[in-house]
Design an enzyme around this catalytic site. Structure first.
Site, PDB file in Angstrom:
ATOM      1  N   TYR A  51       2.778  -7.833   4.479  1.00  0.00           N
ATOM      2  CA  TYR A  51       3.058  -6.265   3.607  1.00  0.00           C
ATOM      3  C   TYR A  51       4.146  -5.263   3.646  1.00  0.00           C
ATOM      4  O   TYR A  51       4.237  -5.442   2.801  1.00  0.00           O
ATOM      5  CB  TYR A  51       1.267  -5.856   4.237  1.00  0.00           C
ATOM      6  CG  TYR A  51       1.340  -4.704   4.509  1.00  0.00           C
ATOM      7  CD1 TYR A  51       0.688  -4.713   2.942  1.00  0.00           C
ATOM      8  CD2 TYR A  51       1.199  -3.339   4.798  1.00  0.00           C
ATOM      9  CE1 TYR A  51       0.253  -3.102   2.685  1.00  0.00           C
ATOM     10  CE2 TYR A  51       1.032  -2.163   4.221  1.00  0.00           C
ATOM     11  CZ  TYR A  51       0.620  -1.904   3.396  1.00  0.00           C
ATOM     12  OH  TYR A  51       0.381  -0.783   2.905  1.00  0.00           O
ATOM     13  N   LYS A  82       6.424  -4.426   0.522  1.00  0.00           N
ATOM     14  CA  LYS A  82       6.272  -2.735   0.578  1.00  0.00           C
ATOM     15  C   LYS A  82       7.963  -2.115   0.770  1.00  0.00           C
ATOM     16  O   LYS A  82       8.781  -1.584  -0.456  1.00  0.00           O
ATOM     17  CB  LYS A  82       5.427  -1.562   1.842  1.00  0.00           C
ATOM     18  CG  LYS A  82       3.743  -2.080   1.358  1.00  0.00           C
ATOM     19  CD  LYS A  82       3.861  -1.343   0.067  1.00  0.00           C
ATOM     20  CE  LYS A  82       2.592  -1.490  -0.802  1.00  0.00           C
ATOM     21  NZ  LYS A  82       1.498  -0.306  -1.328  1.00  0.00           N
TER      22      LYS A  82
END
Length: 268
Positions: free
Chosen positions: A159, A163
């Site tokens: 994750y 990002k």
């Protein structure tokens, strides 16, 4: 202060709840006609109803942006709603990780899923809507990233990496839009309150010998998240910054990544 947003149009992805819903509502209050997007019709319709109930203008489009066919249909619906999109807010995403005890626990599928839902979904919509913004010499692209992009946790490595890629493409996009009148910026939220956090607060409080969830909340903010602002972030905190970045008054700021995290990130 009048942000000069009245008459503009926006697409806010993932706006059927949470941060996205707050952004959609805030833009609508500024006079923006908003396309509300989600995967669950009832929740998305509730946001549309809230905007219209307050005197605003909204339309609805549904689809999973990680699935090419659904993404294409959603783009068509968003274009059809108001004829043009002036402001693109790439909010959809989130972690598809399972919490792991170490970095090596995440499967390659988890890495691919996170990149697809957080990074490629944004790229799809940028390619779909930004050329028209460039043609008319005005537009705003705003990515909702995460502080995990620059201060990652090992349990959610995929994750955080996705990002980080979103931050990187924001800067490269801003350079490709040089002199066009279109800006590209990103926001990195910290811990933002949703009802799903209540159980974490309560469980932490019990571990500390208390039945008061606020005890758990305070412990998490000071010792886990390590904020210097002693309250939980709220969706409206992100919505406020989004409206500022979307404003026609804000045309000197592009390629910038904003931290909105209560002072939690221990770096410049």
């Amino acid at each position: 202060m009048d942000l000069k947003l009245a008459g503009k149009t926006a697409l806010v992805t993932g706006s059927s709840s949470g941060i996205g819903a707050a952004i959609a509502l805030a833009l609508a209050r500024e006079g923006v006609a908003v396309v509300v997007h989600g995967r669950h019709r009832q929740r998305a319709e509730a946001v549309v109803a809230a905007i219209e109930g307050a005197g605003g203008t909204a339309a609805l489009c549904l689809g999973d942006l990680a699935v090419p066919g659904q993404a294409e249909a959603m783009v068509h619906e968003a274009r059809a709603a108001f004829g043009t999109i002036d402001i693109l807010v790439n909010n959809v995403g989130g972690s598809s990780d399972v919490s792991h005890p170490d970095w090596f626990g995440a499967s390659l599928d988890e890495w691919a899923d996170n990149y697809g839902s957080n990074t490629l979904a944004a790229v799809r919509l940028i390619k779909a809507f930004v050329p028209a913004m460039r043609d008319k010499s005005w537009g705003r692209v705003i990515q909702i990233s995460s502080r995990n992009a620059i201060s990652p946790h090992h349990q959610f490595a995929a994750y955080g990496a996705a990002k980080a890629a979103l931050n990187n493409l924001t800067l490269s996009l801003s350079k490709s839009l040089e002199g066009s009148g279109v800006t590209a910026n990103a926001i990195m939220p910290g811990l933002i309150y949703t009802p799903q956090l209540d159980e974490w607060f309560a469980m932490t409080a019990r571990q500390l010998g208390s039945e008061d969830p606020n005890v758990g909340r305070a412990h998490i903010l000071r010792n886990v998240v390590k904020q210097t602002v002693h309250r939980t972030g709220m969706p409206d905190d992100i919505a406020f910054v989004t409206c500022m970045l979307a404003s026609p008054l804000n045309d000197f700021m592009t390629g910038t990544i904003f931290r909105v995290d209560g002072g939690a990130t221990p770096t410049l």
